[in-house]
Design a protein around this motif. Structure first.
Motif, PDB file in Angstrom:
ATOM      1  N   GLY A 159       0.920   1.730   1.842  1.00 15.48           N
ATOM      2  CA  GLY A 159       0.766   2.727   0.649  1.00 15.48           C
ATOM      3  C   GLY A 159       0.031   2.104  -0.183  1.00 15.48           C
ATOM      4  N   SER A 160      -0.489   2.913  -1.200  1.00 17.06           N
ATOM      5  CA  SER A 160      -1.254   2.319  -2.417  1.00 17.06           C
ATOM      6  C   SER A 160      -1.114   3.585  -3.747  1.00 17.06           C
ATOM      7  N   GLY A 161      -0.076   4.009  -3.546  1.00 21.09           N
ATOM      8  CA  GLY A 161       0.316   4.999  -4.803  1.00 21.09           C
ATOM      9  C   GLY A 161       1.337   4.227  -5.704  1.00 21.09           C
ATOM     10  N   LYS A 162       1.964   5.103  -6.335  1.00 20.76           N
ATOM     11  CA  LYS A 162       2.838   4.804  -7.679  1.00 20.76           C
ATOM     12  C   LYS A 162       3.766   3.467  -7.018  1.00 20.76           C
ATOM     13  N   ILE A 163       4.620   3.807  -6.158  1.00 20.38           N
ATOM     14  CA  ILE A 163       5.674   2.957  -5.884  1.00 20.38           C
ATOM     15  C   ILE A 163       4.871   1.754  -5.371  1.00 20.38           C
ATOM     16  N   ALA A 164       3.868   1.658  -4.691  1.00 19.21           N
ATOM     17  CA  ALA A 164       3.069   0.372  -3.846  1.00 19.21           C
ATOM     18  C   ALA A 164       2.799  -0.455  -4.993  1.00 19.21           C
ATOM     19  N   MET A 165       2.141   0.352  -5.879  1.00 21.45           N
ATOM     20  CA  MET A 165       1.315  -0.516  -6.929  1.00 21.45           C
ATOM     21  C   MET A 165       2.228  -1.417  -7.706  1.00 21.45           C
ATOM     22  N   HIS A 166       3.514  -0.654  -8.158  1.00 12.33           N
ATOM     23  CA  HIS A 166       4.434  -1.309  -8.953  1.00 12.33           C
ATOM     24  C   HIS A 166       5.267  -2.359  -8.075  1.00 12.33           C
ATOM     25  N   VAL A 167       5.131  -2.134  -6.894  1.00 16.13           N
ATOM     26  CA  VAL A 167       5.837  -3.227  -6.069  1.00 16.13           C
ATOM     27  C   VAL A 167       5.019  -4.528  -6.197  1.00 16.13           C
TER      28      VAL A 167
ATOM     29  N   ALA B   5       5.327 -14.081  -5.675  1.00 16.58           N
ATOM     30  CA  ALA B   5       5.113 -13.776  -4.124  1.00 16.58           C
ATOM     31  C   ALA B   5       3.662 -13.706  -4.047  1.00 16.58           C
ATOM     32  N   LEU B   6       3.279 -13.655  -2.589  1.00 13.68           N
ATOM     33  CA  LEU B   6       1.956 -13.365  -2.418  1.00 13.68           C
ATOM     34  C   LEU B   6       1.683 -12.237  -1.519  1.00 13.68           C
ATOM     35  N   PRO B   7       1.208 -11.048  -2.303  1.00 14.92           N
ATOM     36  CA  PRO B   7       1.344  -9.819  -1.578  1.00 14.92           C
ATOM     37  C   PRO B   7      -0.299  -9.760  -0.996  1.00 14.92           C
ATOM     38  N   ILE B   8      -0.333  -9.440   0.152  1.00 10.25           N
ATOM     39  CA  ILE B   8      -1.760  -9.741   0.687  1.00 10.25           C
ATOM     40  C   ILE B   8      -2.226  -8.252   1.384  1.00 10.25           C
ATOM     41  N   ALA B   9      -1.531  -7.115   1.314  1.00 10.84           N
ATOM     42  CA  ALA B   9      -2.034  -5.837   2.148  1.00 10.84           C
ATOM     43  C   ALA B   9      -1.437  -4.756   1.462  1.00 10.84           C
ATOM     44  N   VAL B  10      -2.477  -3.593   1.417  1.00 10.83           N
ATOM     45  CA  VAL B  10      -1.881  -2.145   1.032  1.00 10.83           C
ATOM     46  C   VAL B  10      -2.605  -1.078   1.927  1.00 10.83           C
ATOM     47  N   SER B  11      -2.119  -0.110   1.994  1.00  5.02           N
ATOM     48  CA  SER B  11      -2.681   0.924   2.920  1.00  5.02           C
ATOM     49  C   SER B  11      -2.915   2.130   2.144  1.00  5.02           C
ATOM     50  N   ASP B  12      -3.826   3.023   2.879  1.00 10.59           N
ATOM     51  CA  ASP B  12      -4.030   4.385   2.598  1.00 10.59           C
ATOM     52  C   ASP B  12      -3.957   5.189   3.845  1.00 10.59           C
ATOM     53  N   SER B  13      -4.195   6.503   3.561  1.00  8.26           N
ATOM     54  CA  SER B  13      -3.892   7.327   4.964  1.00  8.26           C
ATOM     55  C   SER B  13      -5.254   7.397   6.012  1.00  8.26           C
TER      56      SER B  13
ATOM     57  N   ALA C 112      -7.328   6.112  -8.676  1.00  6.17           N
ATOM     58  CA  ALA C 112      -7.897   7.171  -9.633  1.00  6.17           C
ATOM     59  C   ALA C 112      -8.769   8.121  -9.343  1.00  6.17           C
ATOM     60  N   GLN C 113      -9.840   7.256  -8.792  1.00  2.00           N
ATOM     61  CA  GLN C 113     -11.186   8.032  -8.624  1.00  2.00           C
ATOM     62  C   GLN C 113     -11.351   8.563  -7.092  1.00  2.00           C
ATOM     63  N   GLN C 114     -10.078   8.609  -6.585  1.00  3.22           N
ATOM     64  CA  GLN C 114      -9.781   9.224  -5.219  1.00  3.22           C
ATOM     65  C   GLN C 114     -10.923   8.510  -4.266  1.00  3.22           C
ATOM     66  N   ARG C 115     -11.097   7.302  -4.400  1.00  3.74           N
ATOM     67  CA  ARG C 115     -11.961   6.710  -3.601  1.00  3.74           C
ATOM     68  C   ARG C 115     -11.444   5.824  -2.303  1.00  3.74           C
ATOM     69  N   SER C 116     -11.930   5.447  -1.533  1.00  3.47           N
ATOM     70  CA  SER C 116     -11.260   4.626  -0.196  1.00  3.47           C
ATOM     71  C   SER C 116     -11.144   3.083  -0.507  1.00  3.47           C
ATOM     72  N   LEU C 117      -9.929   2.868  -0.195  1.00  7.12           N
ATOM     73  CA  LEU C 117      -9.623   1.354  -0.301  1.00  7.12           C
ATOM     74  C   LEU C 117     -10.668   0.381  -0.111  1.00  7.12           C
ATOM     75  N   ARG C 118     -11.561   0.875   1.047  1.00  3.90           N
ATOM     76  CA  ARG C 118     -12.593  -0.077   1.493  1.00  3.90           C
ATOM     77  C   ARG C 118     -13.374  -0.290   0.479  1.00  3.90           C
ATOM     78  N   ASP C 119     -13.803   0.338  -0.607  1.00  5.38           N
ATOM     79  CA  ASP C 119     -14.479   0.176  -1.831  1.00  5.38           C
ATOM     80  C   ASP C 119     -14.063  -1.203  -2.569  1.00  5.38           C
ATOM     81  N   TYR C 120     -12.884  -1.534  -2.441  1.00  7.21           N
ATOM     82  CA  TYR C 120     -12.364  -3.081  -2.827  1.00  7.21           C
ATOM     83  C   TYR C 120     -13.373  -4.150  -2.395  1.00  7.21           C
TER      84      TYR C 120
ATOM     85  N   TYR D  41      -9.432  -2.356   7.553  1.00  6.81           N
ATOM     86  CA  TYR D  41      -9.258  -1.789   8.913  1.00  6.81           C
ATOM     87  C   TYR D  41      -9.085  -0.296   9.059  1.00  6.81           C
ATOM     88  N   ASP D  42     -10.238   0.406   9.622  1.00  6.52           N
ATOM     89  CA  ASP D  42      -9.873   1.776   9.535  1.00  6.52           C
ATOM     90  C   ASP D  42      -8.947   1.945  10.738  1.00  6.52           C
ATOM     91  N   GLU D  43      -8.261   3.261  10.669  1.00  9.02           N
ATOM     92  CA  GLU D  43      -7.281   3.953  11.435  1.00  9.02           C
ATOM     93  C   GLU D  43      -6.294   2.994  12.127  1.00  9.02           C
TER      94      GLU D  43
END
Length: 352
Positions: free
Chosen positions: A139-147, A156-164, A187-195, A205-207
């Motif tokens: 995930g990469s919504g409200k809960i995931a970001m605050h985690v 800790a070392l968080p290394i990954a997040v995801s979207d749909s 917030a701009q409803q862009r893909s995480l790949r833009d990171y 990684y797609d799909e």
């Protein structure tokens, strides 16, 4: 969203609230309106139409609308504005970070922070801590970001997040600046790949799901049934020893069985996710809702609530013969504690 999901979420919320130190009820709702690709005006008009039908069922002693998948600060503002227009008063609690509406100032952080506090309690019982552990978050919504935010605070070392559409991995780990970029992208409803345009050493990684990335602790914060049996196998092979459920029922039954057999400890959502219940209680409590909680006070109250929830789960497990080392102890203890609380209330009140 459909009727089946609403029933499942309502039942799950009832159990979650029953194991918390507070005595709220439990309910769930939503709509099948898809906000993706819609303009602000279209979303506003839908929220207003939805509230025109729903407002009569809301109030300080009726129901507490809260943010969820697809419903954030913008949507809560539209809903609240229409509620006040129709009801003609300010009564009723609407969750959201804008504390000049009403409610606790850290409502959106509560669930995510609570998940990390709960993980820390489990690890402390194993004479371990989060510091230095590799963590994967879905995930990469409200809960995931605050985690992510609280994991960094614990070292800790968080290394990954995801979207749909896939998942993003940054082997160097996320920091506060990187989280700010992730929030801006979402917030701009862009893909995480833009990171990766800013941090070239990361990879998207797609799909795909993040469960095959090497990790010590995994936080499932996306949606129900997001971890299937194949994902559970990947998690075990990746070295995961603790799975913290942030979303409701993220594991399919087959995945949960496999993880238990592999001795992966599962922190169930009904216990680990009670942070949101704490904030809900503060918002419904009239005296509390008039206060502007400092982050320190709020976190202290949240930590104490998570500690009580953990202790109640483990006590119920021990009372029913589950050894502390048993990977099923925490899950079964949470279910038993919740069920007994609800059953006792129904018996006392003459419902059965």
């Amino acid at each position: 969203m459909n009727l089946s999901i609403a029933k499942f979420l309502g039942f799950s919320q009832t159990l979650k609230n029953a194991i918390s130190p507070y005595k709220l009820g439990g309910a769930a709702g939503g709509s099948d309106f898809d906000p993706k690709g819609k303009s602000d005006n279209e979303i506003m008009r839908f929220c207003q139409s939805f509230m025109s039908e729903m407002y009569r069922y809301l109030g300080p002693d009726k129901d507490l609308p809260s943010e969820e998948i697809g419903v954030g600060t913008r949507e809560m503002g539209y809903l609240f504005g229409q509620y006040r227009r129709l009801a003609g008063h300010f009564q009723g609690s609407f969750t959201g970070p804008r504390i000049f509406w009403s409610g606790a100032s850290l409502r959106t952080e509560a669930t995510g922070y609570g998940l990390v506090f709960f993980a820390q309690l489990i690890l402390a019982d194993m004479n371990k801590e989060l510091k230095g552990l590799r963590c994967v978050v879905s995930g990469s919504g409200k809960i995931a970001m605050h985690v992510l935010e609280k994991l960094i605070a614990y070292g800790a070392l968080p290394i990954a997040v995801s979207d749909s559409k896939g998942y993003l991995v940054d082997e160097e780990g996320f920091d506060y600046m990187k989280i700010a970029l992730l929030r801006d992208i979402k917030a701009q409803q862009r893909s995480l790949r833009d990171y990766s345009k800013t941090y070239a050493r990361s990879k998207y990684y797609d799909e795909a799901k993040p469960w095959n990335e090497r990790c010590d602790v995994a936080f499932a914060c996306a949606s129900q049934n997001e971890i299937e049996q194949a994902d559970a196998i990947n998690l075990v092979n990746a070295g995961c020893r603790l799975l913290v459920e942030g979303s409701n029922m993220p594991c399919t039954p087959e995945a949960a069985d496999f993880l238990k057999k592999a001795s992966v400890l599962i922190a169930p959502a009904m216990a680990a996710g009670t942070g949101g219940v704490v904030a809900g209680e503060l918002e419904l409590n009239h005296e509390c809702s008039l206060m502007h909680w400092s982050p320190e006070d709020f976190e202290s109250k949240l930590q104490e609530a998570m500690k009580q929830t953990y202790q109640r789960s483990m006590k119920a497990a021990a009372d029913f013969g589950y050894q502390k080392e048993n990977p099923e102890a925490l899950v079964n203890g949470a279910v038993i504690s919740s069920f007994l609380t609800i059953a006792q209330a129904m018996t006392d009140q003459g419902c059965v």
